[in-house]
Design a protein around this motif. Sequence first.
Motif, PDB file in Angstrom:
ATOM      1  N   GLU A   1       4.334 -18.199  14.503  1.00  0.00           N
ATOM      2  CA  GLU A   1       3.461 -16.751  13.969  1.00  0.00           C
ATOM      3  C   GLU A   1       2.099 -16.793  13.652  1.00  0.00           C
ATOM      4  O   GLU A   1       1.261 -15.947  13.880  1.00  0.00           O
ATOM      5  CB  GLU A   1       4.455 -16.307  12.883  1.00  0.00           C
ATOM      6  N   LEU A   2       1.765 -18.128  12.836  1.00  0.00           N
ATOM      7  CA  LEU A   2       0.455 -18.168  12.392  1.00  0.00           C
ATOM      8  C   LEU A   2      -0.515 -18.154  13.363  1.00  0.00           C
ATOM      9  O   LEU A   2      -1.856 -17.958  13.375  1.00  0.00           O
ATOM     10  CB  LEU A   2       0.483 -19.543  11.596  1.00  0.00           C
ATOM     11  N   LYS A   3       0.057 -18.731  14.507  1.00  0.00           N
ATOM     12  CA  LYS A   3      -1.054 -18.876  15.881  1.00  0.00           C
ATOM     13  C   LYS A   3      -1.319 -17.377  16.332  1.00  0.00           C
ATOM     14  O   LYS A   3      -2.487 -17.480  16.755  1.00  0.00           O
ATOM     15  CB  LYS A   3      -0.453 -19.362  16.824  1.00  0.00           C
ATOM     16  N   LYS A   4      -0.917 -16.328  15.846  1.00  0.00           N
ATOM     17  CA  LYS A   4      -1.249 -14.979  16.273  1.00  0.00           C
ATOM     18  C   LYS A   4      -1.739 -13.987  15.038  1.00  0.00           C
ATOM     19  O   LYS A   4      -2.856 -13.258  15.388  1.00  0.00           O
ATOM     20  CB  LYS A   4       0.186 -14.324  16.569  1.00  0.00           C
ATOM     21  N   SER A   5      -1.021 -14.422  13.665  1.00  0.00           N
ATOM     22  CA  SER A   5      -1.675 -13.634  12.744  1.00  0.00           C
ATOM     23  C   SER A   5      -1.117 -14.241  11.355  1.00  0.00           C
ATOM     24  O   SER A   5       0.041 -14.868  11.306  1.00  0.00           O
ATOM     25  CB  SER A   5      -1.234 -12.209  12.738  1.00  0.00           C
ATOM     26  N   PRO A   6      -2.028 -14.457  10.473  1.00  0.00           N
ATOM     27  CA  PRO A   6      -1.704 -15.024   9.166  1.00  0.00           C
ATOM     28  C   PRO A   6      -0.787 -14.212   8.136  1.00  0.00           C
ATOM     29  O   PRO A   6      -0.553 -14.565   7.241  1.00  0.00           O
ATOM     30  CB  PRO A   6      -3.086 -15.329   8.430  1.00  0.00           C
ATOM     31  N   TRP A   7      -0.606 -12.685   8.534  1.00  0.00           N
ATOM     32  CA  TRP A   7       0.053 -11.680   7.799  1.00  0.00           C
ATOM     33  C   TRP A   7       1.009 -10.960   8.575  1.00  0.00           C
ATOM     34  O   TRP A   7       1.035 -11.083  10.004  1.00  0.00           O
ATOM     35  CB  TRP A   7      -1.127 -10.813   7.310  1.00  0.00           C
ATOM     36  N   LYS A   8       2.326 -10.595   8.045  1.00  0.00           N
ATOM     37  CA  LYS A   8       3.235  -9.850   8.455  1.00  0.00           C
ATOM     38  C   LYS A   8       3.716  -8.760   7.743  1.00  0.00           C
ATOM     39  O   LYS A   8       3.609  -8.734   6.655  1.00  0.00           O
ATOM     40  CB  LYS A   8       4.499 -10.730   8.766  1.00  0.00           C
ATOM     41  N   ILE A   9       3.997  -7.592   8.335  1.00  0.00           N
ATOM     42  CA  ILE A   9       4.393  -6.361   7.774  1.00  0.00           C
ATOM     43  C   ILE A   9       6.121  -6.868   7.535  1.00  0.00           C
ATOM     44  O   ILE A   9       6.827  -7.195   8.323  1.00  0.00           O
ATOM     45  CB  ILE A   9       4.598  -5.166   8.662  1.00  0.00           C
ATOM     46  N   THR A  10       6.289  -6.451   6.184  1.00  0.00           N
ATOM     47  CA  THR A  10       7.845  -6.585   6.014  1.00  0.00           C
ATOM     48  C   THR A  10       8.489  -5.162   5.605  1.00  0.00           C
ATOM     49  O   THR A  10       9.622  -5.201   5.539  1.00  0.00           O
ATOM     50  CB  THR A  10       8.063  -7.474   4.664  1.00  0.00           C
ATOM     51  N   THR A  11       7.749  -4.267   5.229  1.00  0.00           N
ATOM     52  CA  THR A  11       8.258  -2.822   4.863  1.00  0.00           C
ATOM     53  C   THR A  11       7.404  -1.999   5.691  1.00  0.00           C
ATOM     54  O   THR A  11       6.010  -2.073   5.310  1.00  0.00           O
ATOM     55  CB  THR A  11       8.182  -2.549   3.354  1.00  0.00           C
TER      56      THR A  11
ATOM     57  N   VAL B   1       0.772  -1.228   0.175  1.00  0.00           N
ATOM     58  CA  VAL B   1      -0.136   0.108  -0.021  1.00  0.00           C
ATOM     59  C   VAL B   1       0.984   1.167  -0.030  1.00  0.00           C
ATOM     60  O   VAL B   1       1.670   1.532   1.037  1.00  0.00           O
ATOM     61  CB  VAL B   1      -0.928   0.143   1.390  1.00  0.00           C
ATOM     62  N   THR B   2       0.848   2.120  -1.025  1.00  0.00           N
ATOM     63  CA  THR B   2       1.654   3.301  -1.292  1.00  0.00           C
ATOM     64  C   THR B   2       0.455   4.466  -0.938  1.00  0.00           C
ATOM     65  O   THR B   2      -0.463   4.518  -1.633  1.00  0.00           O
ATOM     66  CB  THR B   2       2.272   3.450  -2.538  1.00  0.00           C
ATOM     67  N   THR B   3       1.110   5.303  -0.004  1.00  0.00           N
ATOM     68  CA  THR B   3       0.173   6.716   0.284  1.00  0.00           C
ATOM     69  C   THR B   3       1.211   7.761   0.264  1.00  0.00           C
ATOM     70  O   THR B   3       2.381   7.300   0.346  1.00  0.00           O
ATOM     71  CB  THR B   3      -0.645   6.466   1.241  1.00  0.00           C
ATOM     72  N   PRO B   4       0.709   8.851   0.296  1.00  0.00           N
ATOM     73  CA  PRO B   4       1.760  10.029   0.490  1.00  0.00           C
ATOM     74  C   PRO B   4       2.685   9.847   1.792  1.00  0.00           C
ATOM     75  O   PRO B   4       3.648  10.488   1.788  1.00  0.00           O
ATOM     76  CB  PRO B   4       0.761  11.336   0.273  1.00  0.00           C
ATOM     77  N   GLN B   5       1.920   9.482   2.887  1.00  0.00           N
ATOM     78  CA  GLN B   5       2.439   9.336   3.949  1.00  0.00           C
ATOM     79  C   GLN B   5       3.623   8.033   4.558  1.00  0.00           C
ATOM     80  O   GLN B   5       4.597   8.309   5.002  1.00  0.00           O
ATOM     81  CB  GLN B   5       1.546   9.053   5.224  1.00  0.00           C
ATOM     82  N   GLN B   6       3.384   7.038   3.565  1.00  0.00           N
ATOM     83  CA  GLN B   6       4.076   5.804   3.991  1.00  0.00           C
ATOM     84  C   GLN B   6       3.900   4.597   2.844  1.00  0.00           C
ATOM     85  O   GLN B   6       3.012   4.823   2.072  1.00  0.00           O
ATOM     86  CB  GLN B   6       3.973   5.221   5.233  1.00  0.00           C
ATOM     87  N   ILE B   7       4.725   3.659   2.937  1.00  0.00           N
ATOM     88  CA  ILE B   7       4.526   2.536   1.953  1.00  0.00           C
ATOM     89  C   ILE B   7       4.786   1.474   3.058  1.00  0.00           C
ATOM     90  O   ILE B   7       5.592   1.242   3.760  1.00  0.00           O
ATOM     91  CB  ILE B   7       5.860   2.476   1.107  1.00  0.00           C
ATOM     92  N   ILE B   8       3.503   0.526   2.819  1.00  0.00           N
ATOM     93  CA  ILE B   8       3.479  -0.652   3.799  1.00  0.00           C
ATOM     94  C   ILE B   8       3.542  -1.826   2.776  1.00  0.00           C
ATOM     95  O   ILE B   8       2.476  -2.106   1.818  1.00  0.00           O
ATOM     96  CB  ILE B   8       2.240  -0.604   4.657  1.00  0.00           C
ATOM     97  N   THR B   9       4.245  -2.824   3.266  1.00  0.00           N
ATOM     98  CA  THR B   9       4.239  -4.171   2.662  1.00  0.00           C
ATOM     99  C   THR B   9       3.806  -5.242   3.589  1.00  0.00           C
ATOM    100  O   THR B   9       4.460  -5.177   4.569  1.00  0.00           O
ATOM    101  CB  THR B   9       5.518  -4.435   1.814  1.00  0.00           C
ATOM    102  N   VAL B  10       2.712  -5.990   3.047  1.00  0.00           N
ATOM    103  CA  VAL B  10       2.226  -7.214   3.973  1.00  0.00           C
ATOM    104  C   VAL B  10       2.257  -8.298   3.163  1.00  0.00           C
ATOM    105  O   VAL B  10       1.997  -8.433   1.794  1.00  0.00           O
ATOM    106  CB  VAL B  10       0.830  -6.707   4.401  1.00  0.00           C
ATOM    107  N   GLU B  11       2.868  -9.507   3.868  1.00  0.00           N
ATOM    108  CA  GLU B  11       3.108 -10.886   3.166  1.00  0.00           C
ATOM    109  C   GLU B  11       2.377 -11.707   4.210  1.00  0.00           C
ATOM    110  O   GLU B  11       2.114 -11.598   5.513  1.00  0.00           O
ATOM    111  CB  GLU B  11       4.495 -10.935   2.882  1.00  0.00           C
ATOM    112  N   ARG B  12       2.118 -13.025   3.575  1.00  0.00           N
ATOM    113  CA  ARG B  12       1.585 -14.083   4.404  1.00  0.00           C
ATOM    114  C   ARG B  12       2.610 -14.711   5.135  1.00  0.00           C
ATOM    115  O   ARG B  12       3.762 -14.772   4.969  1.00  0.00           O
ATOM    116  CB  ARG B  12       1.020 -15.396   3.092  1.00  0.00           C
ATOM    117  N   VAL B  13       2.214 -15.115   6.424  1.00  0.00           N
ATOM    118  CA  VAL B  13       3.165 -15.656   7.420  1.00  0.00           C
ATOM    119  C   VAL B  13       3.342 -17.258   7.037  1.00  0.00           C
ATOM    120  O   VAL B  13       2.344 -17.865   6.695  1.00  0.00           O
ATOM    121  CB  VAL B  13       2.493 -15.516   8.748  1.00  0.00           C
TER     122      VAL B  13
END
Length: 221
Positions: A72-82, A55-67
């Motif tokens: 880690e899967l026990k807590k969330s199926p997704w993780k932020i990498t950027t 997700v790219t916005t004027p404020q930031q760039i967020i990259t999310v990938e599958r776990v």
Amino acid sequence: MKFQRSTLILMTLALGLAGFVYVFEIRGKTQQEEIQAKQQKIFSFGKDEIQSFTVTTPQQIITVERVTNADELKKSPWKITTPTQFLANPASVDYLLMELLKNQSIPSDPHSGIQKLTVSPDKIKDYGLDTVTDKIDIKLKNNTTYQLRLGKKDFQGKSLYAQINSPQPTPKDITVLVISDEILSAMNRSLEDWKLPPETPKVPQQSQTQTQTPNPSATPK
């Protein structure tokens, strides 16, 4: 009881006609409804097919990938990498994916849903799609990539002009989508909102049985 030959022929024709009506009327109508439903979505692939997105916005760039890590899967199926390494908040991810994959038509409003405009490349700036600052890049598990570019709001201020860069070759005329602006709320989140909230430590329950302290001033009778 034996049927006459003409009766059997009529029965066979009736059954054949019934099958014809089912295939070309009922089944055809169902398939047409499925096609129309897909046309009212920004993307027609499923949530389970997505491997990662940025997700790219004027404020930031967020990259999310599958776990892939089991712990880690026990807590969330997704993780932020950027821009940082952190487990992602499933609620924030699901909200964004819902906006990308939902049917935007409203049954009570025949004019609702995604509209498609065909414009020439030199008119793309009129829709705010020449210099895009808000966009979403999606990578599927089969390595197919898509990009959704967001432009200006329409004259009513309730919808957005958007463009999809898909793997197919770009034609001379460009298709501009008119989509719900609710996707902006799903994109414009702070980094903290994208992160998985920390677990609240469990407070041990106090023992219900308390030792009664004798009153030293009390005198026995």
